[in-house]
Design a protein around this motif. Sequence first.
Motif, PDB file in Angstrom:
ATOM      1  N   ILE A   8       0.817  -1.221   0.017  1.00 16.54           N
ATOM      2  CA  ILE A   8      -0.032   0.013  -0.107  1.00 16.54           C
ATOM      3  C   ILE A   8       0.848   1.382   0.054  1.00 16.54           C
ATOM      4  N   PHE A   9       0.548   2.198  -0.920  1.00 15.97           N
ATOM      5  CA  PHE A   9       1.329   3.672  -0.685  1.00 15.97           C
ATOM      6  C   PHE A   9       0.526   4.698  -0.991  1.00 15.97           C
ATOM      7  N   ASP A  10       0.857   5.638  -0.227  1.00 16.68           N
ATOM      8  CA  ASP A  10       0.286   7.019  -0.472  1.00 16.68           C
ATOM      9  C   ASP A  10       1.021   7.946  -0.465  1.00 16.68           C
ATOM     10  N   SER A  11       0.816   9.420  -0.510  1.00 10.83           N
ATOM     11  CA  SER A  11       1.533  10.533  -0.567  1.00 10.83           C
ATOM     12  C   SER A  11       1.584  11.005   1.082  1.00 10.83           C
ATOM     13  N   GLY A  12       2.036  10.000   1.846  1.00 16.48           N
ATOM     14  CA  GLY A  12       2.102  10.455   3.401  1.00 16.48           C
ATOM     15  C   GLY A  12       1.264   9.542   4.083  1.00 16.48           C
ATOM     16  N   VAL A  13       0.604   9.877   5.258  1.00 17.36           N
ATOM     17  CA  VAL A  13       0.046   9.264   6.454  1.00 17.36           C
ATOM     18  C   VAL A  13      -1.444   8.931   5.993  1.00 17.36           C
ATOM     19  N   GLY A  14      -2.060   9.625   5.014  1.00 20.66           N
ATOM     20  CA  GLY A  14      -3.506   9.691   4.806  1.00 20.66           C
ATOM     21  C   GLY A  14      -3.888   8.076   4.509  1.00 20.66           C
ATOM     22  N   GLY A  15      -3.244   7.285   3.846  1.00 19.86           N
ATOM     23  CA  GLY A  15      -3.602   6.141   3.211  1.00 19.86           C
ATOM     24  C   GLY A  15      -3.701   5.014   4.290  1.00 19.86           C
ATOM     25  N   THR A  16      -3.506   5.528   5.469  1.00 19.51           N
ATOM     26  CA  THR A  16      -3.458   4.477   6.632  1.00 19.51           C
ATOM     27  C   THR A  16      -5.150   4.354   6.610  1.00 19.51           C
ATOM     28  N   SER A  17      -5.882   5.333   6.463  1.00 20.56           N
ATOM     29  CA  SER A  17      -7.377   5.147   6.522  1.00 20.56           C
ATOM     30  C   SER A  17      -7.681   4.231   5.693  1.00 20.56           C
ATOM     31  N   ILE A  18      -7.064   3.838   4.677  1.00 24.66           N
ATOM     32  CA  ILE A  18      -7.616   2.851   3.780  1.00 24.66           C
ATOM     33  C   ILE A  18      -6.838   1.445   4.297  1.00 24.66           C
ATOM     34  N   GLY A  65       8.450  -7.853  -2.147  1.00 29.88           N
ATOM     35  CA  GLY A  65       7.725  -9.256  -2.577  1.00 29.88           C
ATOM     36  C   GLY A  65       6.411  -8.847  -2.503  1.00 29.88           C
ATOM     37  N   CYS A  66       5.596  -7.866  -2.608  1.00 29.57           N
ATOM     38  CA  CYS A  66       4.316  -7.582  -2.558  1.00 29.57           C
ATOM     39  C   CYS A  66       3.295  -8.575  -3.733  1.00 29.57           C
ATOM     40  N   LYS A  67       2.297  -9.052  -3.383  1.00 30.66           N
ATOM     41  CA  LYS A  67       1.680  -9.747  -4.475  1.00 30.66           C
ATOM     42  C   LYS A  67       0.675  -8.789  -4.892  1.00 30.66           C
ATOM     43  N   LEU A  68       0.113  -7.620  -4.390  1.00 27.24           N
ATOM     44  CA  LEU A  68      -0.691  -6.861  -4.975  1.00 27.24           C
ATOM     45  C   LEU A  68      -0.590  -5.490  -4.386  1.00 27.24           C
ATOM     46  N   ILE A  69      -0.645  -4.372  -5.194  1.00 25.17           N
ATOM     47  CA  ILE A  69      -0.657  -3.312  -4.878  1.00 25.17           C
ATOM     48  C   ILE A  69      -1.803  -2.139  -4.617  1.00 25.17           C
ATOM     49  N   VAL A  70      -1.932  -1.527  -3.480  1.00 27.61           N
ATOM     50  CA  VAL A  70      -3.247  -0.518  -3.507  1.00 27.61           C
ATOM     51  C   VAL A  70      -2.473   0.733  -3.506  1.00 27.61           C
ATOM     52  N   VAL A  71      -3.059   1.447  -4.481  1.00 25.35           N
ATOM     53  CA  VAL A  71      -2.710   2.801  -4.632  1.00 25.35           C
ATOM     54  C   VAL A  71      -3.715   3.702  -3.734  1.00 25.35           C
ATOM     55  N   ALA A  72      -3.198   3.994  -2.502  1.00 23.75           N
ATOM     56  CA  ALA A  72      -3.990   4.437  -1.521  1.00 23.75           C
ATOM     57  C   ALA A  72      -4.015   5.963  -1.417  1.00 23.75           C
ATOM     58  N   ILE A 201     -26.076  16.453   6.551  1.00 27.82           N
ATOM     59  CA  ILE A 201     -25.167  16.145   5.700  1.00 27.82           C
ATOM     60  C   ILE A 201     -24.399  14.959   5.908  1.00 27.82           C
ATOM     61  N   GLN A 202     -24.505  14.015   5.149  1.00 29.56           N
ATOM     62  CA  GLN A 202     -23.680  12.706   5.303  1.00 29.56           C
ATOM     63  C   GLN A 202     -22.277  12.751   4.443  1.00 29.56           C
ATOM     64  N   VAL A 203     -21.534  12.062   5.022  1.00 31.94           N
ATOM     65  CA  VAL A 203     -19.884  12.127   4.556  1.00 31.94           C
ATOM     66  C   VAL A 203     -19.711  10.741   4.131  1.00 31.94           C
ATOM     67  N   ILE A 204     -18.976  10.626   2.942  1.00 29.78           N
ATOM     68  CA  ILE A 204     -18.758   9.328   2.330  1.00 29.78           C
ATOM     69  C   ILE A 204     -17.328   9.427   2.019  1.00 29.78           C
ATOM     70  N   ASP A 205     -16.677   8.234   2.369  1.00 31.12           N
ATOM     71  CA  ASP A 205     -15.199   7.888   1.575  1.00 31.12           C
ATOM     72  C   ASP A 205     -15.251   6.625   1.043  1.00 31.12           C
ATOM     73  N   SER A 206     -14.015   6.549   0.516  1.00 32.99           N
ATOM     74  CA  SER A 206     -13.896   5.080  -0.290  1.00 32.99           C
ATOM     75  C   SER A 206     -13.253   3.914   0.441  1.00 32.99           C
ATOM     76  N   GLY A 207     -13.136   4.256   1.666  1.00 34.95           N
ATOM     77  CA  GLY A 207     -12.181   3.013   2.322  1.00 34.95           C
ATOM     78  C   GLY A 207     -12.689   1.584   2.369  1.00 34.95           C
ATOM     79  N   GLU A 208     -14.078   1.702   2.727  1.00 30.01           N
ATOM     80  CA  GLU A 208     -14.609   0.020   2.596  1.00 30.01           C
ATOM     81  C   GLU A 208     -14.828  -0.299   1.243  1.00 30.01           C
ATOM     82  N   ALA A 209     -15.081   0.512   0.506  1.00 33.75           N
ATOM     83  CA  ALA A 209     -15.358  -0.138  -1.107  1.00 33.75           C
ATOM     84  C   ALA A 209     -14.058  -0.581  -1.469  1.00 33.75           C
ATOM     85  N   VAL A 210     -12.728  -0.045  -1.281  1.00 38.39           N
ATOM     86  CA  VAL A 210     -11.368  -0.341  -1.452  1.00 38.39           C
ATOM     87  C   VAL A 210     -11.107  -1.690  -0.962  1.00 38.39           C
TER      88      VAL A 210
END
Length: 262
Positions: A8-18, A65-72, A201-210
């Motif tokens: 998993i990679f991200d431009s910093g710490v945010g992808g830890t939510s994923i 050795g990663c078998k799959l990569i998540v672009v978080a 107002i409902q807030v939606i992010d993509s984490g669970e879908a990913v």
Amino acid sequence: MKNNPIGIFDSGVGGTSIWKEINTMLPDESTIYLADSKNAPYGAKKPKEILRLSIKNTELLLKMGCKLIVVACNTATTNAIHHLRENYDVPFIGIEPAIKPAALKSNSKKVGVLATKGTLSSALFHKTSNDHASGITIIEMEGAGLVPLIEAGKIDSKETKELLDKILQPMLKEEIDYLVLGCTHYPYLMEALRELLPKHIQVIDSGEAVARQTKAILEKNGILRIKGEEATYQFYSNGNASVLRSLLGITGKNVSIDSLDF
């Protein structure tokens, strides 16, 4: 291959939510996370530079050795994932703002999208909007300045809340009823968002879908981890690893959080 880690990679710490969503759904999978904090945010960079950084991160995860990569990272997904899929043999999971579910559920037919400049200006973002938001008014706002504050560990600061409030105002004036978070850093602002937004107002992010898509692709490719030894969770930051530690809030003999120059 089945017992190799998910990268998993991200431009910093945010992808830890994923990462948290993936770990909740797939706790038996080992993971390696790269926080490219040194180059955050990607959203302000030119497409060629975003692609270069995405290739750099991908090749390091493949060496590990990663078998799959998540672009978080929404910006890296929209600017680089096509190239990555064309040039590397492992499966890639990308992230797009969750416009479709927001558009389907909106009663006011007005949906706000909070994202970085790199995501909002991308061809993939506009295709997603056109494909899934017919009859919906999309109010786009660039979250300029939010990622550096989160990277600095200032999630709960007065400065962050004041900036966020200023960014939200144009969307509130348009009377949105859904807010789509188009950057993996932004779920860490959920507490502030609940304070600043009207309750309807409902807030939606993509984490669970990913996470669901990651599981589906592992199953499709026959590379779900075989249960046995305890999974390991490795995190590397080329910035301040202490911010990564505080956001994750996890410890254990199977967890390592380290600095790495990459």
